[in-house]
Design a protein around this motif. Structure first.
Motif, PDB file in Angstrom:
ATOM      1  N   ALA A  70       0.830  -1.193   0.000  1.00 16.36           N
ATOM      2  CA  ALA A  70       0.000   0.000   0.000  1.00 16.36           C
ATOM      3  C   ALA A  70       0.864   1.241   0.000  1.00 16.36           C
ATOM      4  CB  ALA A  70      -0.905  -0.006   1.232  1.00 16.36           C
ATOM      5  N   SER A  71       0.445   2.212  -0.754  1.00 16.05           N
ATOM      6  CA  SER A  71       1.236   3.428  -0.859  1.00 16.05           C
ATOM      7  C   SER A  71       0.340   4.637  -0.799  1.00 16.05           C
ATOM      8  CB  SER A  71       2.017   3.422  -2.181  1.00 16.05           C
ATOM      9  OG  SER A  71       1.113   3.348  -3.267  1.00 16.05           O
ATOM     10  N   THR A  72       0.936   5.776  -0.511  1.00 14.41           N
ATOM     11  CA  THR A  72       0.189   7.018  -0.493  1.00 14.41           C
ATOM     12  C   THR A  72       0.195   7.617  -1.882  1.00 14.41           C
ATOM     13  OG1 THR A  72       0.804   7.418   1.788  1.00 14.41           O
ATOM     14  CG2 THR A  72       0.062   9.308   0.525  1.00 14.41           C
ATOM     15  N   VAL A  73      -0.999   8.004  -2.356  1.00 12.06           N
ATOM     16  CA  VAL A  73      -1.112   8.604  -3.674  1.00 12.06           C
ATOM     17  C   VAL A  73      -1.578  10.038  -3.529  1.00 12.06           C
ATOM     18  CG1 VAL A  73      -1.612   6.418  -4.786  1.00 12.06           C
ATOM     19  CG2 VAL A  73      -3.487   7.811  -3.957  1.00 12.06           C
ATOM     20  N   SER A  74      -1.419  10.797  -4.579  1.00 13.07           N
ATOM     21  CA  SER A  74      -1.824  12.201  -4.525  1.00 13.07           C
ATOM     22  C   SER A  74      -3.329  12.306  -4.542  1.00 13.07           C
ATOM     23  CB  SER A  74      -1.249  12.953  -5.730  1.00 13.07           C
ATOM     24  OG  SER A  74      -1.890  12.513  -6.908  1.00 13.07           O
ATOM     25  N   THR A  75      -3.850  13.468  -4.165  1.00 13.32           N
ATOM     26  CA  THR A  75      -5.293  13.664  -4.137  1.00 13.32           C
ATOM     27  C   THR A  75      -5.887  13.690  -5.527  1.00 13.32           C
ATOM     28  OG1 THR A  75      -4.956  16.060  -4.112  1.00 13.32           O
ATOM     29  CG2 THR A  75      -5.187  14.965  -2.000  1.00 13.32           C
ATOM     30  N   ALA A  76      -5.051  13.724  -6.556  1.00 15.58           N
ATOM     31  CA  ALA A  76      -5.580  13.707  -7.925  1.00 15.58           C
ATOM     32  C   ALA A  76      -6.152  12.360  -8.290  1.00 15.58           C
ATOM     33  CB  ALA A  76      -4.485  14.085  -8.909  1.00 15.58           C
ATOM     34  N   SER A 300      -4.182   4.701   7.201  1.00 12.50           N
ATOM     35  CA  SER A 300      -3.789   5.961   7.825  1.00 12.50           C
ATOM     36  C   SER A 300      -3.320   6.907   6.741  1.00 12.50           C
ATOM     37  CB  SER A 300      -2.673   5.735   8.849  1.00 12.50           C
ATOM     38  OG  SER A 300      -2.265   6.968   9.418  1.00 12.50           O
ATOM     39  N   ALA A 301      -3.971   8.044   6.640  1.00  8.24           N
ATOM     40  CA  ALA A 301      -3.583   9.076   5.682  1.00  8.24           C
ATOM     41  C   ALA A 301      -3.060  10.276   6.467  1.00  8.24           C
ATOM     42  CB  ALA A 301      -4.768   9.479   4.816  1.00  8.24           C
ATOM     43  N   GLY A 302      -1.755  10.310   6.652  1.00  6.98           N
ATOM     44  CA  GLY A 302      -1.169  11.406   7.420  1.00  6.98           C
ATOM     45  C   GLY A 302      -1.599  11.400   8.871  1.00  6.98           C
ATOM     46  N   GLY A 303      -1.861  10.209   9.411  1.00  4.49           N
ATOM     47  CA  GLY A 303      -2.277  10.092  10.801  1.00  4.49           C
ATOM     48  C   GLY A 303      -3.776  10.120  11.003  1.00  4.49           C
ATOM     49  N   ALA A 304      -4.546  10.449   9.973  1.00  4.99           N
ATOM     50  CA  ALA A 304      -6.002  10.472  10.057  1.00  4.99           C
ATOM     51  C   ALA A 304      -6.573   9.184   9.464  1.00  4.99           C
ATOM     52  CB  ALA A 304      -6.552  11.689   9.327  1.00  4.99           C
ATOM     53  N   PRO A 305      -7.751   8.750   9.915  1.00  4.92           N
ATOM     54  CA  PRO A 305      -8.292   7.465   9.464  1.00  4.92           C
ATOM     55  C   PRO A 305      -8.900   7.525   8.069  1.00  4.92           C
ATOM     56  CG  PRO A 305      -9.814   8.500  10.981  1.00  4.92           C
ATOM     57  CD  PRO A 305      -8.590   9.367  10.958  1.00  4.92           C
ATOM     58  N   GLN A 306      -8.733   6.434   7.350  1.00  4.00           N
ATOM     59  CA  GLN A 306      -9.372   6.225   6.054  1.00  4.00           C
ATOM     60  C   GLN A 306      -9.828   4.775   6.022  1.00  4.00           C
ATOM     61  OE1 GLN A 306      -7.183   7.676   2.625  1.00  4.00           O
ATOM     62  NE2 GLN A 306      -7.921   5.990   1.380  1.00  4.00           N
ATOM     63  N   TYR A 307     -10.999   4.519   5.472  1.00  6.27           N
ATOM     64  CA  TYR A 307     -11.614   3.207   5.600  1.00  6.27           C
ATOM     65  C   TYR A 307     -11.870   2.592   4.232  1.00  6.27           C
ATOM     66  CZ  TYR A 307     -12.246   5.067  10.253  1.00  6.27           C
ATOM     67  OH  TYR A 307     -12.018   5.627  11.492  1.00  6.27           O
ATOM     68  N   LEU A 308     -11.718   1.254   4.186  1.00  3.50           N
ATOM     69  CA  LEU A 308     -11.801   0.541   2.919  1.00  3.50           C
ATOM     70  C   LEU A 308     -12.547  -0.770   3.107  1.00  3.50           C
ATOM     71  CD1 LEU A 308      -9.033   0.101   0.288  1.00  3.50           C
ATOM     72  CD2 LEU A 308     -10.045  -1.952   1.268  1.00  3.50           C
ATOM     73  N   ILE A 309     -13.402  -1.096   2.151  1.00  5.79           N
ATOM     74  CA  ILE A 309     -14.021  -2.411   2.094  1.00  5.79           C
ATOM     75  C   ILE A 309     -13.715  -2.993   0.722  1.00  5.79           C
ATOM     76  CG2 ILE A 309     -16.271  -1.458   1.343  1.00  5.79           C
ATOM     77  CD1 ILE A 309     -17.557  -3.829   2.898  1.00  5.79           C
ATOM     78  N   ARG A 310     -13.338  -4.285   0.689  1.00  6.62           N
ATOM     79  CA  ARG A 310     -12.834  -4.900  -0.544  1.00  6.62           C
ATOM     80  C   ARG A 310     -13.501  -6.251  -0.789  1.00  6.62           C
ATOM     81  NH1 ARG A 310      -7.377  -5.452   0.646  1.00  6.62           N
ATOM     82  NH2 ARG A 310      -6.905  -3.468  -0.377  1.00  6.62           N
ATOM     83  N   ASP A 311     -13.718  -6.531  -2.061  1.00  9.26           N
ATOM     84  CA  ASP A 311     -14.113  -7.865  -2.515  1.00  9.26           C
ATOM     85  C   ASP A 311     -12.994  -8.385  -3.407  1.00  9.26           C
ATOM     86  OD1 ASP A 311     -15.327 -10.186  -3.398  1.00  9.26           O
ATOM     87  OD2 ASP A 311     -16.573  -9.161  -4.881  1.00  9.26           O
ATOM     88  N   MET A 312     -12.287  -9.429  -2.949  1.00  8.36           N
ATOM     89  CA  MET A 312     -11.204 -10.036  -3.714  1.00  8.36           C
ATOM     90  C   MET A 312     -11.735 -11.281  -4.417  1.00  8.36           C
ATOM     91  SD  MET A 312      -7.911 -10.313  -4.563  1.00  8.36           S
ATOM     92  CE  MET A 312      -6.713  -9.735  -3.354  1.00  8.36           C
ATOM     93  N   GLY A 313     -11.740 -11.237  -5.750  1.00  3.93           N
ATOM     94  CA  GLY A 313     -12.223 -12.372  -6.513  1.00  3.93           C
ATOM     95  C   GLY A 313     -13.316 -11.930  -7.467  1.00  3.93           C
ATOM     96  N   PRO A 314     -13.633 -12.776  -8.427  1.00  8.29           N
ATOM     97  CA  PRO A 314     -13.202 -14.167  -8.568  1.00  8.29           C
ATOM     98  C   PRO A 314     -11.827 -14.294  -9.211  1.00  8.29           C
ATOM     99  CG  PRO A 314     -14.671 -13.597 -10.349  1.00  8.29           C
ATOM    100  CD  PRO A 314     -14.606 -12.385  -9.461  1.00  8.29           C
ATOM    101  N   GLY A 315     -11.284 -15.497  -9.131  1.00  6.83           N
ATOM    102  CA  GLY A 315     -10.024 -15.800  -9.792  1.00  6.83           C
ATOM    103  C   GLY A 315     -10.257 -16.441 -11.148  1.00  6.83           C
ATOM    104  N   VAL A 316      -9.302 -16.256 -12.046  1.00  7.76           N
ATOM    105  CA  VAL A 316      -9.408 -16.867 -13.377  1.00  7.76           C
ATOM    106  C   VAL A 316      -8.110 -17.598 -13.704  1.00  7.76           C
ATOM    107  CG1 VAL A 316     -11.046 -15.152 -14.230  1.00  7.76           C
ATOM    108  CG2 VAL A 316      -8.600 -14.773 -14.558  1.00  7.76           C
ATOM    109  N   ASN A 317      -8.219 -18.641 -14.475  1.00  8.55           N
ATOM    110  CA  ASN A 317      -7.078 -19.393 -14.971  1.00  8.55           C
ATOM    111  C   ASN A 317      -7.247 -19.490 -16.489  1.00  8.55           C
ATOM    112  OD1 ASN A 317      -4.990 -21.136 -15.533  1.00  8.55           O
ATOM    113  ND2 ASN A 317      -5.415 -22.489 -13.786  1.00  8.55           N
TER     114      ASN A 317
END
Length: 570
Positions: A70-76, A300-317
């Motif tokens: 995970a990395s910090t990206v610009s507000t753009a 953490s964005a500069g010490g302030a909270p940021q929240y994320l919900i993720r759905d990982m999948g489906p997988g493909v072969n």
């Protein structure tokens, strides 16, 4: 317990409930938004879900994908080097950049009720309002496009609009890997639709199999409430993440509970994930049979909270020379009940979060269904509320008739009760026995007024949640000075009318058997309710005025019928 005492107890219970809601809201206020100078954090998943094992076409889960941390990206926004693509339909205006929807304006919904107000911005890349929808891929040992980099726009014009007469607009992106694998992504926008179709087609032109997982996520900072103050409906609307799985059904978590309530690691087939707020929400809706894994993350964005919900999948072969397709919908819009139901997605209607308690949510859904029918009849949400009151009055008529008949009979025999008081003085036990004997002889039910008050209180509280959450009533006028049924009465006319109605009702209500302290307390109830209603949505106060006015009329007619001539003293 006589009718007046029952009303007193239930009235104070209602007041106490509203005050408790306000106190609880103060204690659970959402975290403050991050400072304007802080850049939002961005998270790229680093592991594939174990659920993919055994899924047809899914990669072997022994090979865990590895992606940049995970990395910090610009507000753009993501893929800062990729120019924006701006898409405008009849209901949406969105900014696309690679694998991210960085801004979304809801063109049918002004931000405020003021004239010439700009449209409501639901998704935003600005750090103080940061709320974005992202999607990318991860793969073990192979290159893959993330939401931060990889996808490039495959069209020519970067300002696109749904043409007059056209029903949909397709926006193509493509990622071309170094080994002959490519992913063609198409965002499809449809007229009048807040659900964006996102289709990824993996094309393997390499000599080796390609394995990967698509991920879809929503990331945001807590929003600052537009309306604050005592009993503001916006303060009680749920703010946080929600998800639905076929096994555990609808679940949700407030932002402040992301870490405290433990890790989310839910393996699902189908379902959906969402970020909810007052009147609006965004949600990723995968295929009904797609295997995936839901998770939450607090960044953490500069010490302030940021929240994320993720759905990982489906997988493909994907074998050499073969293709694989995965599709999902991204809802970005209002909590419109009919539009949500039209998506035909199990449990998505719970995004209209009328209440945390399923019984109240079910009742609120029923009330809204009736209210919507009334609106179809009258064409105005204010008159629909009045129509709902009339309908509920008809349903509850047997109970209210018993209540008012009991009150009228008790009023008729007040002189007899006063005589009993004089006869027994301070001997309360003998007075109560004589009073019960009088009730028995004259066939008066002293608890006849209790039964109708409980359903009325439940309906009142349910209607409060329903009106607070219903975007259909947002900025909806009634007539005259009421131009927003979800906002408080600007001139407090309806609360004053309610005070007058309660006072008149009180004058018709006998104080039989009530001690002076209780009677004095009752005299203040119209004023107490008037003050509370002054802070509540005008639609709710309109309901209370209509309900109280019809109740007063019914009580007056019943009193005329059963208490024309007061009973004489013995």
């Amino acid at each position: 317990m006589n009718q007046t005492r029952a009303f007193l107890i239930l009235a104070w219970l209602m007041v106490a409930t509203l005050l408790w809601m306000e106190w609880g809201n103060e204690k659970s206020a959402p975290p403050a938004p991050i400072a304007a100078a802080v850049a939002p954090a961005s998270s790229v998943p680093t592991a594939a879900p174990s659920v993919a094992a055994g899924v047809p076409g899914a990669p072997n889960t022994a090979a865990v994908p590895s992606t940049p941390a995970a990395s910090t990206v610009s507000t753009a926004g993501a893929a800062a080097g990729e120019p924006l693509v701006v898409v405008t339909t009849d209901v949406l205006k969105v900014n696309l950049r690679g694998g991210e929807l960085s801004e979304a304006d809801l063109l049918k919904y002004p931000k405020t009720s003021e004239p010439n107000s700009p449209p409501m911005r639901l998704l935003a890349s600005d750090s103080t309002l940061y709320f974005v929808a992202q999607s990318g891929w991860v793969s073990q040992g192979n290159a893959a496009p993330t939401h931060e980099s990889g996808f490039r726009y495959a069209g020519e014009q970067r300002n696109l609009a749904l043409a007059a007469g056209a029903n949909e607009l397709a926006v193509p992106f493509v990622w071309t890997g170094p080994n002959g694998v490519s992913i063609q992504r198409t965002y499809t926008f449809r007229r009048g639709d807040y659900a964006v179709r996102v289709r990824d087609e993996v094309i393997n032109a390499s000599p080796s199999p390609w394995q990967g997982y698509v991920y879809r996520q929503l990331s945001r900072v807590p929003r600052e409430l537009a309306h604050k103050g005592p009993f503001s409906p916006e303060q009680y609307s749920f703010q946080g993440a929600a998800w639905y799985s076929p096994t555990d059904k609808y679940e949700k978590r407030k932002f402040e509970d992301f870490s405290d309530d433990g890790k989310l690691d839910k393996q699902v087939n189908g379902g959906w994930i969402a970020m909810l707020q007052h009147h609006f929400f965004a949600a990723w809706i995968p295929g009904a049979k797609d295997a995936g894994q839901f998770s939450l993350e607090e960044l953490s964005a500069g010490g302030a909270p940021q929240y994320l919900i993720r759905d990982m999948g489906p997988g493909v072969n994907v074998a050499p020379g073969a293709r694989a397709v995965t599709e999902a919908r991204l809802w970005v819009g209002p909590k419109l009940v009919k539009a949500i139901e039209a998506q035909d997605v199990a449990g998505l209607d719970r995004a209209v979060d009328f209440s945390s308690y399923s019984i109240f949510a079910t009742l609120a859904n029923g009330l809204f269904w009736l209210l919507e029918k009334m609106h179809n009849l009258f064409g105005n949400w204010g008159w629909a509320i009045v129509g709902l009151v009339v309908l509920l009055k008809l349903v509850l008529y047997p109970l209210s008739a018993a209540q008012y008949k009991s009150a009228a009979k008790m009023r008729k025999f007040q002189p007899r009760v006063a005589q009993l008081k004089e006869r027994y003085g301070d001997d309360k036990q003998k007075f109560q026995m004589a009073l019960m004997e009088l009730y028995k002889k004259e066939k008066i039910n002293p608890v006849g007024g209790c039964l109708p008050l409980l359903p009325q209180m439940i309906i009142f509280m349910t209607l409060y949640w329903m009106l607070a959450e219903s975007v259909e009533l947002r900025h909806a006028p009634w007539f005259g000075w009421i131009q927003d049924l979800t906002a408080r009465d600007p001139f407090f006319v309806l609360p004053l009318i309610n005070i007058a109605i309660m006072w008149a009702t009180q004058k018709l209500t006998p104080m039989t058997g009530m001690d002076p302290a209780q009677a004095k307390m009752m005299q203040f109830m119209p004023l107490i309710f008037g003050v509370i209603l002054a802070f509540l949505p005008a639609g709710l106060v309109l309901y209370q005025v209509a309900n109280g006015g019809l109740g007063l009329l019914q009580q007056w007619l019943t009193t005329k019928r059963y208490a024309e001539a007061p009973a004489s003293k013995e």
